[in-house]
Design an enzyme around this catalytic site. Structure first.
Site, PDB file in Angstrom:
ATOM      1  N   ASP A 262       2.601   6.760   1.196  1.00  0.00           N
ATOM      2  CA  ASP A 262       3.329   5.578   1.621  1.00  0.00           C
ATOM      3  C   ASP A 262       2.701   5.090   2.929  1.00  0.00           C
ATOM      4  O   ASP A 262       1.848   5.751   3.519  1.00  0.00           O
ATOM      5  CB  ASP A 262       4.827   5.906   1.764  1.00  0.00           C
ATOM      6  CG  ASP A 262       5.697   4.669   1.626  1.00  0.00           C
ATOM      7  OD1 ASP A 262       6.859   4.793   1.231  1.00  0.00           O
ATOM      8  OD2 ASP A 262       5.180   3.562   1.910  1.00  0.00           O
TER       9      ASP A 262
HETATM   10  C1  GLC Z   1       6.839   0.652   2.396  1.00  0.00           C
HETATM   11  C2  GLC Z   1       7.696   1.319   1.348  1.00  0.00           C
HETATM   12  C3  GLC Z   1       7.031   1.427  -0.010  1.00  0.00           C
HETATM   13  C4  GLC Z   1       6.097   0.254  -0.211  1.00  0.00           C
HETATM   14  C5  GLC Z   1       4.973   0.422   0.799  1.00  0.00           C
HETATM   15  C6  GLC Z   1       3.944  -0.711   0.707  1.00  0.00           C
HETATM   16  O1  GLC Z   1       7.000   1.279   3.641  1.00  0.00           O
HETATM   17  O2  GLC Z   1       8.242   2.595   1.660  1.00  0.00           O
HETATM   18  O3  GLC Z   1       8.077   1.472  -0.988  1.00  0.00           O
HETATM   19  O4  GLC Z   1       5.607   0.240  -1.528  1.00  0.00           O
HETATM   20  O5  GLC Z   1       5.453   0.496   2.140  1.00  0.00           O
HETATM   21  O6  GLC Z   1       4.529  -1.911   1.116  1.00  0.00           O
END
Ligand code: GLC
Length: 728
Positions: A262
């Site tokens: 993430d």
């Molecule tokens: C965010 C979220 C995740 C998302 C990623 C990219 O922090 O936790 O669900 O897909 O970043 O935006």
């Protein structure tokens, strides 16, 4: 596809630094809009920018065509970029929030909406979406509950597989399909206190029986990527957990795709307190099985040293890069780096009539009617309607993820959808908890204006709810009530003695006790998306009947969270509908939710006969999908209108090695009956519906008594028992 030999040959030509760059995903662009990853706006590192493997959140056909062309020229081996972004419930045509799509109890609708989202995203150059979010969520305080399909493993499994099928279709290399990344593995929805980014403690019994199935369903549906959660699970951050990402994900679930961290989650291992610097964070993540580092550059900055010291092996690096290159090859990017990106196709597909029509249908299907006293709904043509409240004429119908690429200006408001039927007032302003510096709006004059309008009407439609910013990521709340100014408006309107239809826009289950007390009808609209106004109006006017069913329990009080139907019985179950001293529950409040999982009304009524079983005892000694017995009931439309009923099958394992949930959803069927019509609804019961995972033993079916419930929601009481002999 060019195949394994091509990938192996390419891999053999890459330096370690180039491999590290391939394992890095950069922000797509600076906040000021300049292109970050390619035009060296970020990391101030020419080599990384020129050789990064993917970009986050960068889309738009023309921009992608330009960025990919530049990258193909500048990268050492002309390896095409992957463009990844959050297409969570639509790209330009935005569907209801995922919790709303879950409320439709319709996997085919989810699959169709995902297919539309994939088509609109792919012509804008998107290759991968970070969806489905397969997190099981039982605590409505957690803001990201809005991104889930709720509290049930079975419904969530159907939905996450449907999203994956919709995005990927019959192959990610085919036109208008994109790769699906299931997230957040695992237990993110169980963070303590519903506090985002917090810790989760889940034993294997719950982990394998409740939290794992929706991820397994997405993996079995072929999802190409997976994202670990920000949270720790039992003390270990998911991003650094070999047990999760190797033993469970790869060895037990046989996942072979790409694992992407993430956003900055690799860096966050340092504040998590399991390592002291970014080099160690990189080693732990790669060692656990993370292939791509999202947005930060620990891999790129430290891999050479980590290989030198042996903290990371070249085999681990090559394995990660091979999976990334294989994904690009499966998408056909080595033959055509631009895939479906097309400004002309964007014009044709984005927000086209067909897509808007589906979004309108989805908005209607996601609505849940919780109360309808004195048939306040459907609205009658000759009624003068006062449309009041902050959502009466608002375009704020998209949640945070809908706004990544969707636009509020494309939304149709409730007032616009009502057309000439209604007059509109903005009684009370929409207050946003996140903008705490904002003065709580003084509403006295607005309420006075609303009362004037109400005075000239026959019926009031009150459109209120959370601000979209009060849920989704970092949107955890300590209280599940609606803003006080909205309750004040409702009470003031209640004094007019006019019937009130309250439409609640929300990203989560809320405490609706007062809303129900002062309203004639209550409808949950979630954040209904681009066509939300029309979908809601279609239901309120009776052009279509409400068919939604709650995908989550709605509590009586915030203090009940987490509250969910498939809980364990405890040694002191409170089976009454009032507080019982020394029984499971809280002082002074009825046990259980205000509205149970699976609940929803329509514009007619249904009756259920007793449950009938084809036999009362079965023998089963091996796993199979074969039918063991049939359970059925006769459903009758006892009302005056044709209606759709979602007939739900729940099973209880009365006694097991582990204490088993009071009941578990194992099937449902949607039937449409005319007034007075009856139909027998039958379910085949297979061993798969009765088995469960026993830690240290595996999937088992234990002999003993089982109960089968068939009814309209999770608190239906009709059941029959049967005996299972043998087991495995
Ligand atoms: C965010 C979220 C995740 C998302 C990623 C990219 O922090 O936790 O669900 O897909 O970043 O935006």
């Amino acid at each position: 596809m060019l195949g394994k030999d091509y990938i192996s040959n390419l891999l053999s030509q890459m330096t370690l630094k180039e491999k590290a760059a391939e394992m890095t995903q950069l922000w797509g662009e600076n906040p000021d809009g300049t292109l970050m990853g390619i035009l060296r706006g970020f990391h101030q590192n020419e080599h990384l920018s020129a050789n990064a493997g993917s970009l986050l959140g960068f889309c738009g056909a023309q921009r992608v065509l330009e960025a990919q062309r530049l990258h193909m020229e500048e990268s050492a081996h002309h390896i095409p970029l992957l463009f990844m972004t959050d297409v969570i419930h639509g790209y330009k045509t935005i569907f209801p929030s995922v919790l709303g799509l879950g409320a439709a109890w319709d996997p085919s609708l989810i699959e169709e909406s995902a297919s539309v989202a994939a088509a609109e995203a792919s012509v804008s150059g998107v290759h991968v979406t970070f969806s489905p979010m397969a997190d099981l969520v039982r605590d409505a305080r957690w803001g990201r509950v809005i991104e889930s399909t709720g509290e049930d493993p079975y419904l969530n499994s159907l939905c996450s597989a449907a999203f994956t099928r919709g995005y990927q279709g019959d192959g990610i290399g085919k036109p208008l399909h994109i790769a699906s990344c299931v997230k957040h593995f695992i237990g993110y929805g169980a963070v303590e206190g519903g506090r985002d980014y917090d810790s989760a403690q889940i034993g294997d019994y719950q982990l394998f029986n409740d939290y794992l199935p929706p991820f397994l369903a997405a993996v079995e549906a072929g999802c190409e990527l997976l994202m670990p959660g920000f949270n720790t699970l039992n003390g270990v951050p998911c991003t650094a957990s070999r047990r999760l990402l190797q033993e469970i994900l790869k060895d037990f679930m046989h996942f072979q795709g790409v694992v992407i961290s993430d956003c900055t989650a690799v860096c966050e291992l340092v504040p998590h307190g399991i390592c002291e610097d970014q080099a160690q964070a990189a080693a732990l993540s790669i060692g656990a099985g993370v292939d791509v580092e999202m947005v930060s550059s620990s891999f790129y900055d430290h891999l050479e040293k980590l290989i030198e010291t042996g903290a990371v092996s070249m085999a681990q690096v090559d394995g990660a890069v091979e999976r990334i290159l294989t994904l690009k090859d499966k998408m056909g990017l080595f033959e055509n780096p631009y895939k479906d990106a097309s400004p002309q196709k964007e014009q044709e597909l984005h927000l086209c009539g067909k897509h808007r029509q589906l979004a309108r249908k989805a908005a209607a299907q996601s609505l849940v009617l919780l109360q309808n006293q004195n048939q306040a709904l459907p609205l009658q043509n000759n009624e003068r309607i006062a449309l009041i409240g902050p959502y009466a004429d608002s375009r704020k119908l998209l949640d945070i993820w809908g706004l990544v690429n969707g636009k509020e200006e494309d939304c149709v408001t409730l007032y616009e959808a009502f057309g000439e039927h209604a007059a509109c007032a903005q009684g009370c302003r929409l207050w946003n908890l996140r903008n705490l510096e904002e003065e709580r709006p003084s509403d006295a004059d607005l309420i006075a204006q609303a009362l004037e309008l109400a005075d000239k009407s026959d019926k009031i439609v009150l459109a209120i709810g959370e601000h979209p910013d009060m849920s989704a990521e970092a949107g955890s709340r300590t209280d599940l009530e609606l803003p006080a100014n909205q309750i004040a408006l409702l009470k003031a309107l209640h004094d007019t003695q006019k019937p009130i239809v309250t439409v609640v826009f929300t990203g989560r289950p809320l405490v609706l006790t007062e809303i129900a007390r002062y309203s004639s009808a209550v409808v949950i609209a979630w954040f209904p998306g681009t066509e939300g106004g029309r979908g809601i109006a279609d239901v309120l006017t009776g052009r279509c009947a409400p068919t939604g069913r709650l995908p989550m329990s709605f509590p009586r009080a915030t203090g009940q969270a987490p509250i969910y139907y498939n809980h364990l019985p405890t040694g002191r179950p409170n089976t009454t509908n009032s507080y019982q001293p020394f029984a499971n529950g809280y002082i002074g409040i009825e046990p259980g939710p205000l509205y149970p999982f699976g609940f929803g009304l329509t514009y007619t009524e249904f009756s259920y006969s007793e449950v009938t079983l084809s036999c009362r005892s079965v023998t089963c000694t091996a796993p199979s999908e074969q039918k063991l017995l049939t359970a059925s009931t006769v459903v009758t439309n006892t009302g005056s209108r044709t209606g759709e009923e979602t007939v739900q099958l729940y099973i209880q394992d009365v006694a097991g090695t582990y204490s088993r949930p009071v009941r578990m959803l194992k099937g449902f069927q949607k039937i449409t009956l005319g007034p007075g019509e009856s139909r027998t609804v039958a379910f085949s019961i297979s061993p798969r519906m009765l088995e469960y995972y026993i830690p240290q033993k595996g999937i088992s079916l234990e002999e003993g008594t089982f109960r089968i419930y068939i009814g309209p929601h999770a608190e239906s009481t009709q059941y029959q028992e049967f005996l299972v002999k043998g087991g495995y």
